[in-house]
Every structure is written in structure tokens, then in C-alpha cells.
Design a protein around this motif. Sequence first.
Motif, PDB file in Angstrom:
ATOM      1  N   ASN A  83      13.660  50.724 -12.293  1.00  0.00           N
ATOM      2  CA  ASN A  83      13.177  51.298 -10.936  1.00  0.00           C
ATOM      3  C   ASN A  83      14.479  51.164  -9.921  1.00  0.00           C
ATOM      4  OD1 ASN A  83      10.747  52.171 -12.145  1.00  0.00           O
ATOM      5  ND2 ASN A  83      10.123  50.419 -10.953  1.00  0.00           N
ATOM      6  N   GLY A  84      15.607  51.408 -10.555  1.00  0.00           N
ATOM      7  CA  GLY A  84      17.073  50.995  -9.710  1.00  0.00           C
ATOM      8  C   GLY A  84      17.638  49.764  -9.278  1.00  0.00           C
ATOM      9  N   GLU A  85      16.592  48.457  -9.547  1.00  0.00           N
ATOM     10  CA  GLU A  85      16.866  47.129  -9.101  1.00  0.00           C
ATOM     11  C   GLU A  85      17.252  46.524 -10.560  1.00  0.00           C
ATOM     12  OE1 GLU A  85      13.287  45.514  -7.111  1.00  0.00           O
ATOM     13  OE2 GLU A  85      13.633  46.750  -5.404  1.00  0.00           O
ATOM     14  N   GLU A  86      18.133  45.625 -10.565  1.00  0.00           N
ATOM     15  CA  GLU A  86      18.732  44.735 -11.462  1.00  0.00           C
ATOM     16  C   GLU A  86      17.492  44.025 -12.323  1.00  0.00           C
ATOM     17  OE1 GLU A  86      21.918  41.238 -12.350  1.00  0.00           O
ATOM     18  OE2 GLU A  86      21.564  41.951 -10.560  1.00  0.00           O
ATOM     19  N   LEU A  87      17.842  43.974 -13.478  1.00  0.00           N
ATOM     20  CA  LEU A  87      16.717  43.459 -14.303  1.00  0.00           C
ATOM     21  C   LEU A  87      17.414  42.249 -15.300  1.00  0.00           C
ATOM     22  CD1 LEU A  87      13.495  44.028 -15.151  1.00  0.00           C
ATOM     23  CD2 LEU A  87      14.377  45.175 -17.248  1.00  0.00           C
ATOM     24  N   ALA A  88      16.661  40.950 -15.080  1.00  0.00           N
ATOM     25  CA  ALA A  88      17.366  39.925 -15.747  1.00  0.00           C
ATOM     26  C   ALA A  88      17.303  39.816 -17.403  1.00  0.00           C
ATOM     27  CB  ALA A  88      16.775  38.656 -15.584  1.00  0.00           C
ATOM     28  N   GLN A  89      18.305  39.441 -18.005  1.00  0.00           N
ATOM     29  CA  GLN A  89      18.263  39.090 -19.476  1.00  0.00           C
ATOM     30  C   GLN A  89      17.763  37.705 -19.611  1.00  0.00           C
ATOM     31  OE1 GLN A  89      21.053  40.032 -22.359  1.00  0.00           O
ATOM     32  NE2 GLN A  89      22.371  41.037 -20.948  1.00  0.00           N
ATOM     33  N   GLY A  90      17.284  37.422 -20.817  1.00  0.00           N
ATOM     34  CA  GLY A  90      17.001  36.020 -21.245  1.00  0.00           C
ATOM     35  C   GLY A  90      15.689  35.554 -20.716  1.00  0.00           C
ATOM     36  N   LYS A  91      14.784  36.417 -20.457  1.00  0.00           N
ATOM     37  CA  LYS A  91      13.539  35.795 -19.904  1.00  0.00           C
ATOM     38  C   LYS A  91      12.549  36.936 -20.180  1.00  0.00           C
ATOM     39  CE  LYS A  91      12.790  36.029 -15.580  1.00  0.00           C
ATOM     40  NZ  LYS A  91      12.691  35.738 -14.044  1.00  0.00           N
ATOM     41  N   PRO A  92      11.147  36.645 -20.193  1.00  0.00           N
ATOM     42  CA  PRO A  92      10.246  37.781 -20.318  1.00  0.00           C
ATOM     43  C   PRO A  92      10.025  38.354 -19.057  1.00  0.00           C
ATOM     44  CG  PRO A  92       9.441  35.413 -21.206  1.00  0.00           C
ATOM     45  CD  PRO A  92      10.807  35.303 -20.323  1.00  0.00           C
ATOM     46  N   VAL A  93       9.781  39.701 -19.181  1.00  0.00           N
ATOM     47  CA  VAL A  93       9.795  40.710 -18.097  1.00  0.00           C
ATOM     48  C   VAL A  93       8.474  41.689 -18.274  1.00  0.00           C
ATOM     49  CG1 VAL A  93      10.785  42.416 -16.892  1.00  0.00           C
ATOM     50  CG2 VAL A  93      12.219  40.612 -17.552  1.00  0.00           C
ATOM     51  N   PHE A  94       7.753  41.368 -16.770  1.00  0.00           N
ATOM     52  CA  PHE A  94       6.582  42.268 -16.979  1.00  0.00           C
ATOM     53  C   PHE A  94       6.882  43.827 -16.460  1.00  0.00           C
ATOM     54  CE2 PHE A  94       2.472  43.581 -14.797  1.00  0.00           C
ATOM     55  CZ  PHE A  94       1.797  44.112 -15.792  1.00  0.00           C
ATOM     56  N   ALA A  95       6.716  44.767 -17.238  1.00  0.00           N
ATOM     57  CA  ALA A  95       6.788  46.268 -16.876  1.00  0.00           C
ATOM     58  C   ALA A  95       5.525  46.812 -16.557  1.00  0.00           C
ATOM     59  CB  ALA A  95       7.734  46.790 -17.935  1.00  0.00           C
TER      60      ALA A  95
END
Length: 322
Positions: A83-95
Motif C-alpha cells: 500500500n505504498g509503504e516499504e515492506l521488510a525482507q527477512g521476516k514474516p509479514v501479515f498482509a
Amino acid sequence: MSLHVIKPGMQTTIQDLGRHGWQSLGVSVCGAMDPWAARIANNLLNNHENEAVLEMTVHGPTLGIQEDLFLAIFGANMDVSRNGEELAQGKPVFARRGDIVTFGYAKTGMRTYLAVKGGFSLQKVLHSYSTDLKAKIGGLNGRALKEGDILPSKSEVPSLAPDWGFPYHINSHYINKNCSPIHFIRGRHYHWFKKESLQVFESSFFTIKPDSDRMGYRLSGPALEWEESRELITEATTCGSIQIPPSGQPIILMADRQPTGGYPKIGEVIQSDLPRLSQMRPGQKLYFQEISLQEAYQKTYKQLQTLEKIKIACRMKWQEMS
């Protein structure tokens, strides 16, 4: 639960760790070009390492999240955003449902991998999810993703959202080691080449040509010459085989290589260097350095030990949430 492909990117395919056991019948192995990154993406979600992942090349896709799920990204830096904001690598992300995940052009490296918790709900072909683009089997109808595709997942969303990254300093630093040699062990036909060519092979830089792909990396540099003209009966190939065709310009066979080949093999890239090689771009230069079989085993063993530590640490984190 599913992902909607809004834009497919340059070449986005479904891959796992390969279609093993069928080369004798003429079926290529395929699988992730960078198995290190693919395995880490799955480990971050406590998936089996051989679950299907998305392999994105040079420029990634834009994906719509249709149901809540967890995802993980690892590999080349493609400036991923949600949604236009940076998303980190190397970790679980809740979408969340309705989120838009966008991948840009790779700043470094070539390939990025996306895993979803539980994996994708797809049919295996010959015991593998991997897409074979030439045979048109596996993945999603044997092809790269296109606009409008729907990728169903088997994801189950836990009650607690993870808030952690790697417990170790493990990231995509290996992608930037351009000055490090590509290590090899001698191939079956090493002794076929002139002594001068063998010296040139280890003392010269070679450039990855633009027509390199998942099947093989074509190199340009000093021509390597045989000691004498010989006939070679076609024989089995493996990922990392360094073939020398009549032109004298090396070809390194990669994930989508043909099952057999008829060019002499001067060397074999060691397994632990293949992930780094797979992230190198056309135009980049590389050089080769011979090591012993024992040293190759040690490097691979060390890499697998690191991977096992990552796997155990991620599993423990997910167990704490259950």
C-alpha cells in the motif's frame, strides 16, 4: 485464500527445489535458481523447505491480497512495498485482505522469492510444483504468471501476529560479493584442455552475456582451447557444469539445463556458490578458482548448518505463538 496478479512482472514463475529423479527420462530438474533464498523464505514461515514459492526476476509483480495471510520475502532488493509503504525482507509479514504488494526493479541481484504460510494450493507434476517453461509443465499451467491470474494458498492465519526478524545476521549480503571467486572442482574433461587454457581459465575475468537465462549463463572472455579434437558421447549434466563449446566460450548450466549435454566439462561450480552465481546479472564479471573436493564439501556443510540453525530458530518462534 489467494493472491491476485495485477501485474506479472518481467518473469514471475512458481518454483520449488526442483523436479528430481526424472533426468534419465529426459525431464529437466528446473526449480529455484537461488535455492538458498527460496528455502529461507519458506523457513521464515515454518513451511516445508520444498513448498512452492514465487520466483521474481529483475522486475517483480504487483499482487492483490484477497484474504488475510502471512508472507515472507527474501533475495534481491526489489524495493517491495505494501500500500505504498516499504515492506521488510527477512521476516514474516501479515498482509490483510485488500492490501496491494508491489515489487519494483532489483537494485542488487536478479531474483527475489515470495512464500506464503502453508504454501500455494497447486497441483504437482512429477512430484514438483516447479515451472518448466520449455516443457510447459508445472507451476501455473507450465508458464510464467500473467495479468489476472489467481494463486490460491493453503494459508491458515494464526491468532497472534509475529513481530520478529532473523535471530542471526542472515540477509542477502551474499548478493553483493562481486569480488569473490566462483569456486569449482575439476570436471570430467579438465585434462582435455591445453595447459595454457587451464591457466587462462583461472587467471581471467569472464563477462555474463545478455542471452544468459535460467537454462545457462553464457560467458565471454578468452577462448579456451582443447589439447586435441575429440568426440564426446552425450552424458548427464548437473547444475553448475561448466561446458566449453567449440567457440571456447564457457557456458555454466543452471536450473533449467537440459538433462544431457555433449560439450566437454572443464569444471563444476560448487553447490554453495550457486546461489551467489544465480544472483549475478548480465554484464557482471566473474572469475574462477579451483578448490578441492574436500573444501567443497566443507563449504556446503557450513552453509547447510547455517540453514538448519535458521530453520530451528524460526520453528521455535512459531511454536511460541501457537
